[in-house]
Scaffold this motif. Structure first.
Motif, PDB file in Angstrom:
ATOM      1  N   ASP A   9       0.874  -1.167   0.000  1.00 54.07           N
ATOM      2  CA  ASP A   9       0.000   0.000   0.000  1.00 54.07           C
ATOM      3  C   ASP A   9       0.925   1.236   0.000  1.00 54.07           C
ATOM      4  O   ASP A   9       2.107   1.128   0.364  1.00 54.07           O
ATOM      5  CB  ASP A   9      -0.862  -0.046   1.264  1.00 54.07           C
ATOM      6  CG  ASP A   9      -1.657   1.213   1.465  1.00 54.07           C
ATOM      7  OD1 ASP A   9      -2.410   1.588   0.558  1.00 54.07           O
ATOM      8  OD2 ASP A   9      -1.511   1.834   2.540  1.00 54.07           O
ATOM      9  N   ASP A  11      -0.071   5.168   0.804  1.00 56.38           N
ATOM     10  CA  ASP A  11      -0.293   6.127   1.898  1.00 56.38           C
ATOM     11  C   ASP A  11      -0.298   5.403   3.235  1.00 56.38           C
ATOM     12  O   ASP A  11      -1.141   4.532   3.459  1.00 56.38           O
ATOM     13  CB  ASP A  11      -1.668   6.803   1.743  1.00 56.38           C
ATOM     14  CG  ASP A  11      -1.755   7.662   0.509  1.00 56.38           C
ATOM     15  OD1 ASP A  11      -1.102   8.703   0.483  1.00 56.38           O
ATOM     16  OD2 ASP A  11      -2.468   7.283  -0.431  1.00 56.38           O
ATOM     17  N   GLY A  12       0.606   5.779   4.129  1.00 61.71           N
ATOM     18  CA  GLY A  12       0.624   5.178   5.456  1.00 61.71           C
ATOM     19  C   GLY A  12       1.514   3.952   5.559  1.00 61.71           C
ATOM     20  O   GLY A  12       1.736   3.447   6.657  1.00 61.71           O
ATOM     21  N   GLU A 169      -0.266  -3.434   4.502  1.00 61.39           N
ATOM     22  CA  GLU A 169      -1.358  -2.453   4.597  1.00 61.39           C
ATOM     23  C   GLU A 169      -1.390  -1.737   5.943  1.00 61.39           C
ATOM     24  O   GLU A 169      -1.046  -2.312   6.967  1.00 61.39           O
ATOM     25  CB  GLU A 169      -2.707  -3.179   4.434  1.00 61.39           C
ATOM     26  CG  GLU A 169      -3.360  -3.022   3.098  1.00 61.39           C
ATOM     27  CD  GLU A 169      -3.809  -1.591   2.757  1.00 61.39           C
ATOM     28  OE1 GLU A 169      -3.854  -0.733   3.658  1.00 61.39           O
ATOM     29  OE2 GLU A 169      -4.131  -1.350   1.588  1.00 61.39           O
ATOM     30  N   ASP A 170      -1.891  -0.476   5.922  1.00 58.96           N
ATOM     31  CA  ASP A 170      -2.104   0.267   7.176  1.00 58.96           C
ATOM     32  C   ASP A 170      -3.590   0.528   7.430  1.00 58.96           C
ATOM     33  O   ASP A 170      -3.923   1.188   8.411  1.00 58.96           O
ATOM     34  CB  ASP A 170      -1.372   1.620   7.159  1.00 58.96           C
ATOM     35  CG  ASP A 170      -2.085   2.629   6.274  1.00 58.96           C
ATOM     36  OD1 ASP A 170      -2.451   2.256   5.134  1.00 58.96           O
ATOM     37  OD2 ASP A 170      -2.293   3.765   6.717  1.00 58.96           O
TER      38      ASP A 170
END
Ligand code: B16
Ligand code: MG
Length: 223
Positions: A9, A11-12, A169-170
């Motif tokens: 992912d 963003d983050g 993932e965040d």
């Protein structure tokens, strides 16, 4: 199942543009007099721009027309793009480069799987355009996370079957999307300790390729 590719992912996970998304939405919401705070912002992680706007408008005092919604989303995106101006490789989150290098050495393919339509400009600004074998983003999909589409597109672009992909993932929406794609999941940040994740950490500075090798078996695709 042996892992041949890791889909990150954006963003983050790779870069903290999640804070810029918050600031962009907050500025627009304040201008409109719509209550919006960091706890509401958590619901926007991994969710598309227009779906994010709909969540913010749940607290609006009046209905908005489709044209007004387009204007609000565009205004937020302009604020967000202004904040992206100063993005540089220094903004890559701790642990990311070490993990990418380690995976490369194992012969594992690497990709980005992001809901963001701004992915190309972000990847360019942080100097990672040449690093990924494939990029799947909000420009190439119809349904955003928690739908699995972006991760299935990344797997297809990589030429790796979904069951041999691991997602980092965040966002809870992203963890659900990865599981729906039939992939394994490492959850970090806000998604850490998600019940659907295979492995969790606060951030990637705590995760090395050898840590992951205790949970996942690497087997590069030949050729
Ligand atoms: P844009 P990810 C997502 O990126 C963000 O987490 C989410 O907050 C944002 O609304 C979405 O991208 C769309 O972004 O407005 O740039 O198209 O976490 O999937 O990398
Ligand atoms: Mg994210």
């Amino acid at each position: 199942m042996r892992i041949a590719a890791v889909i990150f992912d954006l963003d983050g996970v790779i870069v903290s543009t999640d804070e810029f998304h918050y600031l962009g939405w907050k500025r627009m919401a304040d201008e409109e007099g719509i209550p919006f705070d960091r706890s509401m912002n958590e619901r926007l992680r991994g969710v598309s721009r227009m779906e994010s706007l709909e969540i913010i408008l749940e607290k609006a005092g009046r209905p908005y027309t489709d044209d007004e919604k387009k204007e609000l989303a565009g205004r937020k995106n302009n604020y967000y793009r202004q904040l992206l101006e100063n993005l540089s490789p220094a903004n890559i989150l701790p642990g990311v480069m070490g993990l990418l290098d380690g995976l490369r050495q194992e012969g594992v393919r690497i990709a980005v799987g992001s809901s963001s339509r701004n992915t190309p400009v972000i990847i360019e600004k942080i100097g990672l355009f040449h690093v990924f074998d494939a990029i799947a983003d909000g420009n190439g999909i119809v349904n955003s996370k928690p739908d699995p589409e972006v991760f299935l597109l990344a797997a297809q672009k990589l030429g790796v079957e979904p069951a041999r992909c691991l997602v980092v993932e965040d966002a809870e929406a992203g963890v659900i999307a990865a599981r729906a794609a039939g992939m394994r999941v490492v959850a970090v940040g806000s998604a850490a300790n998600s019940p659907q994740a295979d492995f969790s950490a606060d951030d990637l500075s705590e995760v090395t390729v050898s840590d992951l090798a205790d949970y996942f078996i690497w087997e590069p695709i030949k050729g």
